[in-house]
Each structure stands twice: as structure tokens, then as C-alpha cells.
Design an enzyme around this catalytic site. Structure first.
Site, mmCIF file in Angstrom:
data_model
loop_
_atom_site.group_PDB
_atom_site.id
_atom_site.type_symbol
_atom_site.label_atom_id
_atom_site.label_comp_id
_atom_site.label_asym_id
_atom_site.label_seq_id
_atom_site.Cartn_x
_atom_site.Cartn_y
_atom_site.Cartn_z
ATOM 1 C CG ASP A 138 -6.891 -3.732 -2.202
ATOM 2 O OD1 ASP A 138 -7.668 -2.695 -1.644
ATOM 3 O OD2 ASP A 138 -5.889 -3.553 -2.157
ATOM 4 C CB SER B 65 -0.903 0.179 1.228
ATOM 5 O OG SER B 65 -2.012 0.870 1.257
ATOM 6 C CG HIS C 33 -5.753 -2.975 1.129
ATOM 7 N ND1 HIS C 33 -5.061 -2.191 -0.021
ATOM 8 C CD2 HIS C 33 -4.827 -2.138 1.789
ATOM 9 C CE1 HIS C 33 -4.366 -1.635 0.023
ATOM 10 N NE2 HIS C 33 -3.455 -1.201 1.677
#
Lengths: 285, 285
Positions: A225, A148, A258
Site C-alpha cells: 500500500d 482508509s 490500497h
């Protein structure tokens, strides 16, 4: 003399997991980092993976949740996990999870009040690098990876230092921070209004103008995600990489989100990707 | 109709990790538990591992840190991770980490103020068992395992239900709670002063008077575990097991401590131990 203070030491999977504290000059505060070393007898000169974590994380998240030690122990990879920002009561912060402490974005801030401490790029690329080389003698080939915000960090640090990193991988990276809410908010605060300054910290922009040694990149992106469409969109990187014939593989992972569960699922393939690049590159030296 | 509320669902390593909330009748409060299911097409009728965690833990610790999903996905094992006590503001608690919430000790408390909620044995052996069978159709062979207080739980629940569990494993279990500080404190509070009542919840005492089907036990104990000498001492269990010719293997693991890193290191061997028992037992049926 050791400049680091040992906080934790645990045997794990034929290696040792350490956690340290040290005084950072570049960040001007006390910092922790975690370090995994594979069996020293089997791997006296291990490769070194830099792992950069995402928003709100510390050095603990990947260390505790990814299960990477099992793979690193087998392949002979040391792993260093830095924290994600300067830390402390005296350090500038915000009430938002995506700005300030826990959200350093792996750049050197130029704007007040951030510029006095938020120098995560220098911290990792210069200070922590010297430290692991001098204190821990980690002088083997280096890879970089992250998740991320840390995927953004891995891409940017890797692309800006192609002679140093043999390969780059990322999970759900912010590939084009100049164009998405997380990145715009961070860059406006840390870097100010000049978009030319932003481009130096944006993987899409870096590849657009890229002319250096091309370090292979592997990205995994889960298609469930929750941040995929709003903040991540690796297609933007695919597009510029095609134009520049940059070696990039983006894999869409069906049903993966995620979380660290996605990292735990694919970390073995990422570490194998790094080691394979090393094999490919070594004969050419 | 589902009686459980889905809180989280994550793809991980060819399986799915769930977290649920439900209203527990036996504990008279709202509880969470985590559940891992391997790939349904490959394993339509998986085995089921019950994992019992240690002091201060919730259902998250093992779920996040052990890396067990990788092994369970390969071997076709579902895993259920209950919380370690009743929870809530209205539930009796203490300021100590080793009594009250987070420290249920997998027994049925008989003493006030604990007896109105602290029925972890009934919760797991009856209520949660019915729930996973009815809601999730988990009716395959069952194993039980745990860590520290949860290792005590695995031993006691396994020894008290030998027709149900095919095998028992534990990491750093409290084998003789009647004789060590953690156990004495818990038993005095939850069970009162009668030592005969304590013996029903103490693996050493249960094996001393054992006359049922002998379910194989595997224990791993780190020799740098800070609680080894004061709270754990598996030698006490080895001694009574020898006298009763009970099938027990205790492995001292050199350099390993009380942390989840030790669990992450040896969980693969524990799950394989369980599956091997199943192979050994099946032909005799």
C-alpha cells in the site's frame, strides 16, 4: 411517508441494491446513499453493516467494486453506504482531494467555513441511523467497517459507540490521524488548533483512554500500500491496544495495495468476522 | 522485448489484475486492455476468457464491477478485457453514445470515415490474440463472453471462429443487430447499405447459414432490462437455433436489468459453463 427518493434499484445476487437521495438536516444539503438488502423472505430482520468509504469516494465505490453483495446475501447482512462528505456548489470545498467535499473525515467540524455543513458524525450516528430504522426497519445488530479515511471513521464511530456496534473492521485505516499528513490537514481545518479536540477523533487516542465495552476490531493492511508508512501505520494502534488489552487483530497482507482489489479480496472474511462476533455475543445476552 | 506498457498491477483474490497500454497496428492508435492472471503456481497454463464489453464501456467496467476475478482465480481462468473501440482525438467519433468511440461493435468497418481505424474484429482476433500468446504465453483453451454490444461481439466472434473458442456466453446480447436500432445505426455507418455485408456480423444470420462445428452458447437475459424488447430479444436467436439444431441455452432472469449487477450475479455460472464445456470436449480429443 417516505422521506427518501429512490434513484436506482437493481436485483443482485439474491438481494436488491438501492441508491437513494434525501435531504439531510444535519449536513444541510441533499445527499445520496446506497443500501443493499438481502432476500427479505430469507432474512426478514437482517444485521446491518455500515460501510464508510475513503477520500474522494462516494457511496458508489464500495457498492460497485467490492463484490460484498454476494457475501452479504449469503450471510443475511444489509449494508448501508453513506457518501463521504456534504455535497453541493453552495458547500465549502477545497481544490485538494484530501480536504472538503469527498473528505469529511466522519467528524463534526467546529471551524469556519466547514462548521455549517461538515457534520458527518451526526449525520451517520444520528440522522441516517434514524432514517434506516424508520424508513427501512433495519433494527438488527450493527457492525461498522471502512477503508482508509473510512477505516478511521469505522474505528472512531465504533469506539465512540461500543454499545451499538458489535464489531469493527477496517481496510488500511488512518489509525492515528493526529500524527499523519492527511489527518493533520483535516483536523487543523475542521477542528482548529486544540489537540485535545483532535483526540476525540483519533483511534489511537481513543484506545489510550478507553474504559468502555471492548468491541473486537479486525484490520487488514496491505504491505505494498503506497500510503502504508506515511499515513496509516497500524502498528501504532497495535501498541496502544496491547497496553490496554484491547481485542485487536491486525493482519499484514503481503503484496496487497490500497485499492478496492484488496477490499474485494478480503471483504468476505470481514463480513464473516462480524457475523462470528454476533454468534459469540448472543449467548451471553 | 515487451511491446506493452504496464499501467496498473494489483493483487486480487489469489491472482493479479493488470492494466496495459500498447500501440495497435490494426486500429492505428494507442489502446489499453486489462488482463487477469490466476495464481501462476496453481495454474501455469490457464484457460483464457475473452470478455467483450458493451456500449460506452472501456476495459475497466467488467474489471471493476463484475467480481469475476474470484471465480477465475478458483477455476484457473485468465481473462482479457479489451476496450470497445479505437480511441483518441484524431480518431473518427460521433456525439452519440452508440456510434464511434466506445461503440466499435467488434467488426471491421468498410466505410469512411470509420474504415481507417475501426477494425475491432482484426484487433481482437488477430493482433491482441498474437500479443497475449507471445507476451503472456496464454496458449490454453479459449472462451468468449460479453455484455450487450459485447454479447453481440462474443456471439459473432465465437461463431466465426468455432475452432478457436470452446464455448460462448453472453449477457443481454444484441443477437440480431441488422434488425434493431443500435445495430442498424452502427452497420449503416460502419458497413454501408449492402445487407449481405451486415449478415456477416449478425448472430441470427450467422446461425441461419451455419455449417461449422457447433460451439455451445449460454445466454442470460434479464426480463426487466430496459433494452430487452427494443434492442435485444434473444427469442430471435432461439428460433433460428432450433431450426438448425444449434446448442443454445437462453435463460430469462426474472427481475434482473441491463446493469453490471446482473453480470455480477451470474458470472460465476458463465465461467463454470465454460469450464464444463472444456471437460466435455477434452475426452473426445
Amino acid at each position: 411517508m417516505k422521506t427518501v427518493e429512490l434513484l436506482e434499484e437493481h436485483s443482485v445476487l439474491d438481494g436488491v441494491q438501492y441508491k437513494y437521495r434525501h435531504r439531510s438536516e444535519s449536513l444541510n444539503c441533499s445527499m445520496t446513499f446506497s443500501l443493499f438488502l438481502p432476500n427479505k423472505e430469507k432474512f426478514p430482520e437482517p444485521s446491518l453493516l455500515w460501510w464508510l468509504s475513503g477520500l474522494t469516494c462516494t457511496d458508489d465505490n464500495f457498492t460497485h467494486k467490492a463484490g460484498a453483495q454476494r457475501v452479504a446475501a449469503r450471510l443475511g447482512i444489509a449494508m448501508i453506504m453513506p457518501d463521504t462528505s456534504p455535497r453541493g456548489k453552495e458547500i465549502a470545498d477545497s481544490d485538494d482531494y484530501d480536504l472538503g467535499q469527498g473528505a469529511g473525515f466522519y467528524l463534526n467540524a467546529t471551524q469556519k467555513p466547514w462548521s455549517s455543513h461538515y457534520k458527518m458524525y451526526d449525520y451517520i450516528i444520528k440522522e441516517l441511523t434514524s432514517l434506516v430504522r424508520e424508513e427501512f426497519h433495519l433494527i438488527g445488530p450493527e457492525f461498522i467497517s471502512g477503508h482508509s479515511m473510512g477505516g478511521h471513521g469505522a474505528l472512531v464511530l465504533g469506539l465512540r459507540n461500543p454499545k451499538r456496534f458489535q464489531s469493527i473492521t477496517a481496510f488500511a485505516p488512518i489509525v492515528n490521524p493526529s500524527q499523519v499528513p492527511w489527518g493533520i490537514k483535516a483536523f487543523e481545518n475542521y477542528l482548529g488548533d486544540n489537540k485535545e479536540d483532535w483526540a476525540e477523533w483519533d483511534a489511537v487516542e481513543l484506545i489510550k483512554r478507553y474504559s468502555d465495552k471492548k468491541v473486537p476490531i479486525l484490520i487488514d493492511q496491505g504491505d505494498t500500500d503506497q500510503f502504508y508508512k506515511k499515513e496509516l501505520e497500524p502498528d501504532k494502534l497495535v501498541k496502544v491496544a496491547k497496553e490496554k488489552k484491547y481485542p485487536l487483530t491486525v493482519r499484514m497482507q503481503s503484496g496487497y495495495d490500497h485499492s478496492y482489489y484488496t477490499i474485494a479480496t478480503f471483504i468476505e472474511e470481514h463480513l464473516e468476522f462480524h457475523m462470528n462476533q454476533l454468534k459469540n455475543i448472543k449467548p451471553k445476552e
